[in-house]
Write a protein that holds these residues in place. Structure first.
Motif, short mmCIF file in Angstrom:
data_model
loop_
_atom_site.label_atom_id
_atom_site.label_comp_id
_atom_site.label_asym_id
_atom_site.label_seq_id
_atom_site.Cartn_x
_atom_site.Cartn_y
_atom_site.Cartn_z
N GLU A 28 -1.71 10.80 0.14
CA GLU A 28 -3.02 10.15 0.19
C GLU A 28 -3.53 9.82 -1.22
N PRO A 29 -2.77 9.05 -1.99
CA PRO A 29 -3.11 8.84 -3.41
C PRO A 29 -4.33 7.97 -3.64
N LEU A 30 -4.78 7.24 -2.62
CA LEU A 30 -5.91 6.32 -2.81
C LEU A 30 -7.22 6.85 -2.26
N SER A 31 -7.20 8.01 -1.65
CA SER A 31 -8.38 8.46 -0.91
C SER A 31 -9.57 8.77 -1.80
N ALA A 32 -9.33 9.08 -3.08
CA ALA A 32 -10.44 9.44 -3.98
C ALA A 32 -11.06 8.23 -4.66
N LEU A 33 -10.53 7.04 -4.41
CA LEU A 33 -10.99 5.84 -5.11
C LEU A 33 -12.06 5.12 -4.30
N ASP A 34 -12.91 4.36 -4.99
CA ASP A 34 -13.91 3.57 -4.28
C ASP A 34 -13.22 2.40 -3.58
N PRO A 35 -13.85 1.78 -2.57
CA PRO A 35 -13.17 0.77 -1.75
C PRO A 35 -12.60 -0.40 -2.54
N ALA A 67 -1.17 -2.72 4.84
CA ALA A 67 -1.10 -3.49 3.61
C ALA A 67 0.12 -3.15 2.76
N LEU A 68 0.56 -1.89 2.82
CA LEU A 68 1.58 -1.41 1.89
C LEU A 68 3.00 -1.37 2.45
N ALA A 69 3.13 -0.99 3.70
CA ALA A 69 4.41 -0.50 4.20
C ALA A 69 5.38 -1.60 4.62
N ASP A 70 6.66 -1.35 4.38
CA ASP A 70 7.74 -2.06 5.06
C ASP A 70 7.99 -1.37 6.41
N MET A 71 7.85 -0.04 6.40
CA MET A 71 8.08 0.78 7.58
C MET A 71 6.87 1.69 7.81
N VAL A 72 6.29 1.62 8.99
CA VAL A 72 5.19 2.49 9.36
C VAL A 72 5.71 3.51 10.37
N VAL A 73 5.41 4.78 10.13
CA VAL A 73 5.78 5.86 11.04
C VAL A 73 4.48 6.47 11.56
N ILE A 118 -8.35 -1.22 -2.96
CA ILE A 118 -7.65 -2.45 -2.62
C ILE A 118 -6.79 -2.92 -3.79
N ARG A 119 -7.33 -2.84 -5.00
CA ARG A 119 -6.57 -3.26 -6.17
C ARG A 119 -5.36 -2.36 -6.41
N MET A 120 -5.54 -1.06 -6.23
CA MET A 120 -4.45 -0.12 -6.48
C MET A 120 -3.37 -0.23 -5.40
N ARG A 121 -3.74 -0.65 -4.19
CA ARG A 121 -2.72 -0.90 -3.16
C ARG A 121 -1.72 -1.93 -3.66
N ALA A 122 -2.24 -3.02 -4.21
CA ALA A 122 -1.36 -4.09 -4.70
C ALA A 122 -0.49 -3.58 -5.84
N GLU A 123 -1.06 -2.74 -6.70
CA GLU A 123 -0.29 -2.23 -7.82
C GLU A 123 0.80 -1.28 -7.36
N TYR A 178 4.77 -1.74 -8.12
CA TYR A 178 5.60 -0.75 -8.79
C TYR A 178 6.81 -0.39 -7.93
N GLN A 179 6.60 -0.27 -6.62
CA GLN A 179 7.71 0.09 -5.74
C GLN A 179 8.79 -0.98 -5.78
N ARG A 180 8.39 -2.23 -5.80
CA ARG A 180 9.37 -3.31 -5.86
C ARG A 180 10.09 -3.33 -7.20
N GLU A 181 9.37 -3.09 -8.28
CA GLU A 181 9.98 -3.11 -9.60
C GLU A 181 10.98 -1.99 -9.79
N PHE A 182 10.66 -0.79 -9.29
CA PHE A 182 11.57 0.34 -9.43
C PHE A 182 12.70 0.30 -8.41
N GLY A 183 12.45 -0.32 -7.25
CA GLY A 183 13.49 -0.44 -6.24
C GLY A 183 13.82 0.85 -5.53
N ILE A 184 12.96 1.87 -5.64
CA ILE A 184 13.20 3.14 -4.96
C ILE A 184 12.29 3.23 -3.73
N SER A 185 12.54 4.24 -2.91
CA SER A 185 11.69 4.45 -1.74
C SER A 185 10.41 5.16 -2.14
N PHE A 186 9.29 4.67 -1.61
CA PHE A 186 8.02 5.37 -1.69
C PHE A 186 7.72 5.87 -0.28
#
Length: 333
Positions: free
Chosen positions: A163-170, A203-209, A174-179, A183-191
């Protein structure tokens, strides 16, 4: 930065706290390079699952495999994972550069080399000019970037985010979601990102569980989960759906597929029934109209503002509510 994509697999993983089963035989494969969100309400088992992957919780039964290695008995530092906590957990007495370099220091990396790597990661997250500041001198968004750089400095194969975004204001959220996605695309690893926010996961996921009561309810892309919920729980938790029993079956119908009518309908494709308007909620581009049918079923119609304005309704109005039969999606029993 080089990519380090590695598959992550859970095989019938269970977590028990005494008599309480927090995670119940969860099996899941996350391909390398995937942004995966574990989504569900509080207490559904998503954080316990994340902590078992990280090595911060013991696995009661089943296996966690990263690449070709079963990591159940490996300490967190030996798994090739990194964890980004909800609180960010930055050391208040260390400046930003030393916070990022801390894990390298613990690994015995020479000072010059670890500071070079820390500066490289800080530049990646646009925090290079803040290297000498203390965490208390940073905003919430800046602290998050530092925490992300600290997690990535060890070049993990899987990054785990609680839950890395829960402490941020709305707005910052939204801005940090895009960032995060960038970063995930640039590093090419799984988040692997734990959240209770449907909007965040979409907004973020390729895969939702989607998890509920320690089990997986459904796995899929955001569009699959939203447009074709498999169960009543998924339809209701994702929001934007009405669950309608009809002819012995249960259907989900998207709220934006409901239509309101003032007169009798003649189109056989429409299912129209009388309803009373119980509430009207203006949301800017859309208007949410709450309705109650005589049989007690409660519905919500989401109407574009312009459509609502053509035939506005108020609380207490009697209308017909309908939908096209093709817009029904049958749910599992």
């Amino acid at each position: 930065m080089p990519t380090n994509a590695t598959d992550l697999e859970l095989a019938a993983v269970t977590k028990a706290y005494g008599e309480t089963i927090a995670v119940d035989r969860v099996s899941l494969r996350i391909p390398g390079g995937t942004y995966c969100c574990l989504l569900g309400p509080s207490g559904c088992g998503k954080t316990s699952t994340l902590r078992m992957i990280a090595g911060h919780e013991f696995v009661s039964d089943g296996d966690v495999m990263i690449g070709n290695t079963i990591v159940n008995d490996l300490p967190p530092a030996k798994r090739g994972t990194a964890m980004m906590f909800q609180s960010y957990a930055l050391f208040p007495h260390l400046d930003v550069r030393d916070n990022v370099a801390f894990s390298l220091k613990m690994a015995g990396v020479a000072k010059e080399e670890r500071r070079r790597k820390a500066d490289e990661l800080l530049a990646l997250v646009d925090m290079g000019s803040y290297a000498a500041r203390l965490p208390t001198q940073l905003s919430g968004g800046q602290q998050q970037r530092v925490a992300l750089a600290r997690a990535l400095v060890t070049n993990p194969s899987v990054l785990l985010l609680d839950e890395p975004l829960s402490a941020l204001d709305p707005f910052l959220r939204i801005r940090m979601r895009a960032e995060l996605k960038r970063y995930q695309r640039e590093f090419g690893i799984s988040f692997v990102h734990v959240t209770h926010s449907q909007e965040e996961a979409m907004a973020l996921a390729d895969m939702v569980v989607v998890m509920n009561d320690g089990r997986i309810e459904q796995v899929g892309s955001p569009r699959e989960i939203f447009n074709a919920p498999r169960t009543r729980f998924v339809a209701q938790f994702m929001g934007g759906h009405n669950v309608v029993p009809d002819e012995g079956r249960t259907y989900a119908i998207r709220a934006d597929h409901l239509r309101l009518y003032r007169g009798a309908g003649t189109d056989a494709a429409d299912r129209r029934s009388p309803a009373t308007v119980t509430g009207v909620e203006y949301q800017g581009m859309t208007v949410h109209v709450s309705l109650a049918r005589p049989d007690g079923l409660e519905l919500v119609a989401t109407l574009p503002e312009r459509e609502f304005d053509r035939t506005p309704v108020v609380r207490g109005d009697e209308v017909l509510v309908g939908w096209d039969a093709a817009d029904r999606h049958e749910l599992a029993a």
